[in-house]
Design a protein around this motif. Structure first.
Motif, PDB file in Angstrom:
ATOM      1  N   GLY A  78       0.780  -1.223   0.000  1.00 10.02           N
ATOM      2  CA  GLY A  78       0.000   0.000   0.000  1.00 10.02           C
ATOM      3  C   GLY A  78       0.818   1.282   0.000  1.00 10.02           C
ATOM      4  O   GLY A  78       0.279   2.358   0.274  1.00 10.02           O
ATOM      5  N   TRP A  79       2.094   1.179  -0.339  1.00 14.10           N
ATOM      6  CA  TRP A  79       2.944   2.364  -0.408  1.00 14.10           C
ATOM      7  C   TRP A  79       3.119   2.798  -1.862  1.00 14.10           C
ATOM      8  O   TRP A  79       3.141   1.983  -2.776  1.00 14.10           O
ATOM      9  N   PHE A  80       3.232   4.108  -2.033  1.00 18.48           N
ATOM     10  CA  PHE A  80       3.364   4.696  -3.356  1.00 18.48           C
ATOM     11  C   PHE A  80       4.583   5.609  -3.394  1.00 18.48           C
ATOM     12  O   PHE A  80       4.995   6.148  -2.367  1.00 18.48           O
ATOM     13  N   GLY A  81       5.100   5.784  -4.599  1.00 20.34           N
ATOM     14  CA  GLY A  81       6.189   6.719  -4.819  1.00 20.34           C
ATOM     15  C   GLY A  81       5.660   7.972  -5.485  1.00 20.34           C
ATOM     16  O   GLY A  81       4.800   7.900  -6.363  1.00 20.34           O
ATOM     17  N   LEU A  82       6.148   9.103  -5.054  1.00 20.67           N
ATOM     18  CA  LEU A  82       5.806  10.390  -5.644  1.00 20.67           C
ATOM     19  C   LEU A  82       6.909  10.743  -6.627  1.00 20.67           C
ATOM     20  O   LEU A  82       8.077  10.727  -6.269  1.00 20.67           O
ATOM     21  N   GLY A  83       6.533  11.073  -7.834  1.00 15.93           N
ATOM     22  CA  GLY A  83       7.514  11.567  -8.784  1.00 15.93           C
ATOM     23  C   GLY A  83       7.358  10.927 -10.154  1.00 15.93           C
ATOM     24  O   GLY A  83       6.819   9.832 -10.258  1.00 15.93           O
ATOM     25  N   PRO A  84       7.784  11.662 -11.134  1.00 20.87           N
ATOM     26  CA  PRO A  84       8.320  13.014 -11.088  1.00 20.87           C
ATOM     27  C   PRO A  84       7.252  14.081 -10.781  1.00 20.87           C
ATOM     28  O   PRO A  84       6.079  13.891 -11.064  1.00 20.87           O
ATOM     29  N   LEU A  85       7.736  15.170 -10.207  1.00 19.14           N
ATOM     30  CA  LEU A  85       6.949  16.383  -9.986  1.00 19.14           C
ATOM     31  C   LEU A  85       7.547  17.451 -10.894  1.00 19.14           C
ATOM     32  O   LEU A  85       8.756  17.689 -10.856  1.00 19.14           O
ATOM     33  N   SER A  86       6.706  18.063 -11.710  1.00 17.42           N
ATOM     34  CA  SER A  86       7.188  19.030 -12.695  1.00 17.42           C
ATOM     35  C   SER A  86       6.352  20.305 -12.662  1.00 17.42           C
ATOM     36  O   SER A  86       5.121  20.237 -12.596  1.00 17.42           O
ATOM     37  N   VAL A  87       7.039  21.432 -12.744  1.00 22.46           N
ATOM     38  CA  VAL A  87       6.374  22.732 -12.875  1.00 22.46           C
ATOM     39  C   VAL A  87       7.038  23.461 -14.034  1.00 22.46           C
ATOM     40  O   VAL A  87       8.272  23.526 -14.114  1.00 22.46           O
ATOM     41  N   HIS A  88       6.227  23.994 -14.935  1.00 19.94           N
ATOM     42  CA  HIS A  88       6.759  24.744 -16.071  1.00 19.94           C
ATOM     43  C   HIS A  88       7.656  25.864 -15.541  1.00 19.94           C
ATOM     44  O   HIS A  88       7.282  26.573 -14.597  1.00 19.94           O
ATOM     45  N   PRO A  89       8.835  26.046 -16.146  1.00 18.38           N
ATOM     46  CA  PRO A  89       9.772  27.071 -15.657  1.00 18.38           C
ATOM     47  C   PRO A  89       9.224  28.497 -15.654  1.00 18.38           C
ATOM     48  O   PRO A  89       9.766  29.361 -14.955  1.00 18.38           O
ATOM     49  N   ALA A  90       8.168  28.779 -16.373  1.00 17.70           N
ATOM     50  CA  ALA A  90       7.576  30.125 -16.376  1.00 17.70           C
ATOM     51  C   ALA A  90       6.763  30.392 -15.107  1.00 17.70           C
ATOM     52  O   ALA A  90       6.316  31.519 -14.903  1.00 17.70           O
ATOM     53  N   TYR A  91       6.567  29.366 -14.250  1.00 18.83           N
ATOM     54  CA  TYR A  91       5.732  29.519 -13.053  1.00 18.83           C
ATOM     55  C   TYR A  91       6.470  29.101 -11.776  1.00 18.83           C
ATOM     56  O   TYR A  91       5.933  28.359 -10.963  1.00 18.83           O
ATOM     57  N   PRO A  92       7.684  29.603 -11.572  1.00 19.19           N
ATOM     58  CA  PRO A  92       8.429  29.187 -10.377  1.00 19.19           C
ATOM     59  C   PRO A  92       7.878  29.827  -9.097  1.00 19.19           C
ATOM     60  O   PRO A  92       7.341  30.937  -9.128  1.00 19.19           O
ATOM     61  N   ARG A  93       7.973  29.108  -8.016  1.00 22.69           N
ATOM     62  CA  ARG A  93       7.663  29.623  -6.678  1.00 22.69           C
ATOM     63  C   ARG A  93       6.289  30.308  -6.596  1.00 22.69           C
ATOM     64  O   ARG A  93       6.138  31.339  -5.942  1.00 22.69           O
ATOM     65  N   ARG A  94       5.318  29.720  -7.267  1.00 24.55           N
ATOM     66  CA  ARG A  94       3.961  30.277  -7.243  1.00 24.55           C
ATOM     67  C   ARG A  94       2.950  29.304  -6.656  1.00 24.55           C
ATOM     68  O   ARG A  94       1.752  29.485  -6.813  1.00 24.55           O
ATOM     69  N   GLY A  95       3.445  28.250  -6.013  1.00 19.46           N
ATOM     70  CA  GLY A  95       2.554  27.306  -5.348  1.00 19.46           C
ATOM     71  C   GLY A  95       2.035  26.186  -6.219  1.00 19.46           C
ATOM     72  O   GLY A  95       1.200  25.394  -5.770  1.00 19.46           O
ATOM     73  N   VAL A  96       2.531  26.081  -7.445  1.00 16.13           N
ATOM     74  CA  VAL A  96       2.050  25.035  -8.347  1.00 16.13           C
ATOM     75  C   VAL A  96       2.444  23.660  -7.828  1.00 16.13           C
ATOM     76  O   VAL A  96       1.605  22.767  -7.682  1.00 16.13           O
ATOM     77  N   GLY A  97       3.728  23.478  -7.534  1.00 14.28           N
ATOM     78  CA  GLY A  97       4.203  22.195  -7.011  1.00 14.28           C
ATOM     79  C   GLY A  97       3.551  21.860  -5.680  1.00 14.28           C
ATOM     80  O   GLY A  97       3.157  20.714  -5.439  1.00 14.28           O
ATOM     81  N   THR A  98       3.425  22.848  -4.823  1.00 12.90           N
ATOM     82  CA  THR A  98       2.791  22.637  -3.521  1.00 12.90           C
ATOM     83  C   THR A  98       1.354  22.149  -3.683  1.00 12.90           C
ATOM     84  O   THR A  98       0.930  21.193  -3.026  1.00 12.90           O
ATOM     85  N   ALA A  99       0.607  22.782  -4.569  1.00 15.00           N
ATOM     86  CA  ALA A  99      -0.783  22.385  -4.789  1.00 15.00           C
ATOM     87  C   ALA A  99      -0.868  20.961  -5.332  1.00 15.00           C
ATOM     88  O   ALA A  99      -1.723  20.168  -4.902  1.00 15.00           O
ATOM     89  N   LEU A 100       0.020  20.609  -6.250  1.00 11.04           N
ATOM     90  CA  LEU A 100       0.016  19.259  -6.809  1.00 11.04           C
ATOM     91  C   LEU A 100       0.337  18.212  -5.746  1.00 11.04           C
ATOM     92  O   LEU A 100      -0.334  17.182  -5.657  1.00 11.04           O
ATOM     93  N   VAL A 101       1.359  18.470  -4.942  1.00 12.30           N
ATOM     94  CA  VAL A 101       1.744  17.502  -3.908  1.00 12.30           C
ATOM     95  C   VAL A 101       0.641  17.354  -2.874  1.00 12.30           C
ATOM     96  O   VAL A 101       0.248  16.230  -2.523  1.00 12.30           O
ATOM     97  N   ARG A 102       0.119  18.464  -2.378  1.00 15.14           N
ATOM     98  CA  ARG A 102      -0.936  18.389  -1.352  1.00 15.14           C
ATOM     99  C   ARG A 102      -2.175  17.640  -1.862  1.00 15.14           C
ATOM    100  O   ARG A 102      -2.724  16.788  -1.167  1.00 15.14           O
ATOM    101  N   GLU A 103      -2.606  17.947  -3.067  1.00 15.00           N
ATOM    102  CA  GLU A 103      -3.774  17.270  -3.628  1.00 15.00           C
ATOM    103  C   GLU A 103      -3.489  15.789  -3.854  1.00 15.00           C
ATOM    104  O   GLU A 103      -4.336  14.939  -3.577  1.00 15.00           O
ATOM    105  N   GLY A 104      -2.309  15.484  -4.354  1.00 12.90           N
ATOM    106  CA  GLY A 104      -1.948  14.084  -4.581  1.00 12.90           C
ATOM    107  C   GLY A 104      -1.913  13.286  -3.296  1.00 12.90           C
ATOM    108  O   GLY A 104      -2.438  12.164  -3.235  1.00 12.90           O
ATOM    109  N   LEU A 105      -1.335  13.837  -2.255  1.00 17.97           N
ATOM    110  CA  LEU A 105      -1.284  13.130  -0.973  1.00 17.97           C
ATOM    111  C   LEU A 105      -2.682  12.933  -0.399  1.00 17.97           C
ATOM    112  O   LEU A 105      -2.998  11.865   0.129  1.00 17.97           O
ATOM    113  N   ALA A 106      -3.523  13.947  -0.516  1.00 17.00           N
ATOM    114  CA  ALA A 106      -4.893  13.824  -0.021  1.00 17.00           C
ATOM    115  C   ALA A 106      -5.643  12.729  -0.775  1.00 17.00           C
ATOM    116  O   ALA A 106      -6.376  11.928  -0.166  1.00 17.00           O
ATOM    117  N   ARG A 107      -5.452  12.669  -2.080  1.00 15.36           N
ATOM    118  CA  ARG A 107      -6.138  11.640  -2.874  1.00 15.36           C
ATOM    119  C   ARG A 107      -5.608  10.242  -2.545  1.00 15.36           C
ATOM    120  O   ARG A 107      -6.395   9.292  -2.484  1.00 15.36           O
TER     121      ARG A 107
END
Length: 168
Positions: A78-107
């Protein structure tokens, strides 16, 4: 956070954009061997892409995260691996990766997963609750780059093996 960004599961029309975003996200990283977009394709082809989320802004995919099952040598399931995590370089440090990780973990938790692990940057993933896990390792990976988060129970002990798609 990017205003009006949504996070949702991938649809077939996203596949080309996911490849492109992932390739661009890893293009300038010295730690990357540039295989990440091919890993996602191989996971998808093998039916091992358990959860694939995209971040969409203004109708365009600007980020992606993949989750796939891992094997643990102690038999823990029942364990899963996270990755790859990718954010388009035009959107750095804007919470995109954070939102993806949080939603993925919740799901993953809502699906009954026991936990999640990853190989990643030592300072990025601790803010989500990931921790280094003594007794858990991935062959060839320094321990400071392996992180785990149990959703229920304890962190397993042993060797983590990611899907063979990571060897493409």
């Amino acid at each position: 956070m990017v205003a009006s960004m949504i996070v949702r599961e991938e649809v077939p029309e996203d596949i080309g954009s996911i490849f492109e975003v992932t390739a661009k996200a890893f293009a300038t990283l010295d730690i990357s061997d540039k295989r990440e977009p091919y890993v996602i394709e191989a996971l998808r082809h093998a039916g091992a892409l358990s959860l694939s989320l995209v971040a969409v802004f203004d109708g365009r995919v600007i980020g992606h995260v993949a989750f796939s099952p891992v094997a643990v040598s102690d038999g823990t399931e029942g364990w899963f691996g996270l990755g790859p995590l990718s954010v388009h370089p035009a959107y750095p440090r804007r919470g995109v990766g954070t939102a993806l990780v949080r939603e993925g973990l919740a799901r993953l938790q809502s699906l009954g997963a026991a936990g999640c692990c990853l190989v990643g940057h030592p300072t990025y993933y601790v803010r989500f609750g990931f921790m280094n896990a003594p007794g858990l390792n991935v062959e060839g990976v320094p321990p400071e780059y392996l992180f785990a988060m149990p959703f229920k129970g304890e962190v397993p002990k042993g060797v983590v093996t990611f899907h063979e798609a990571f060897e493409v």
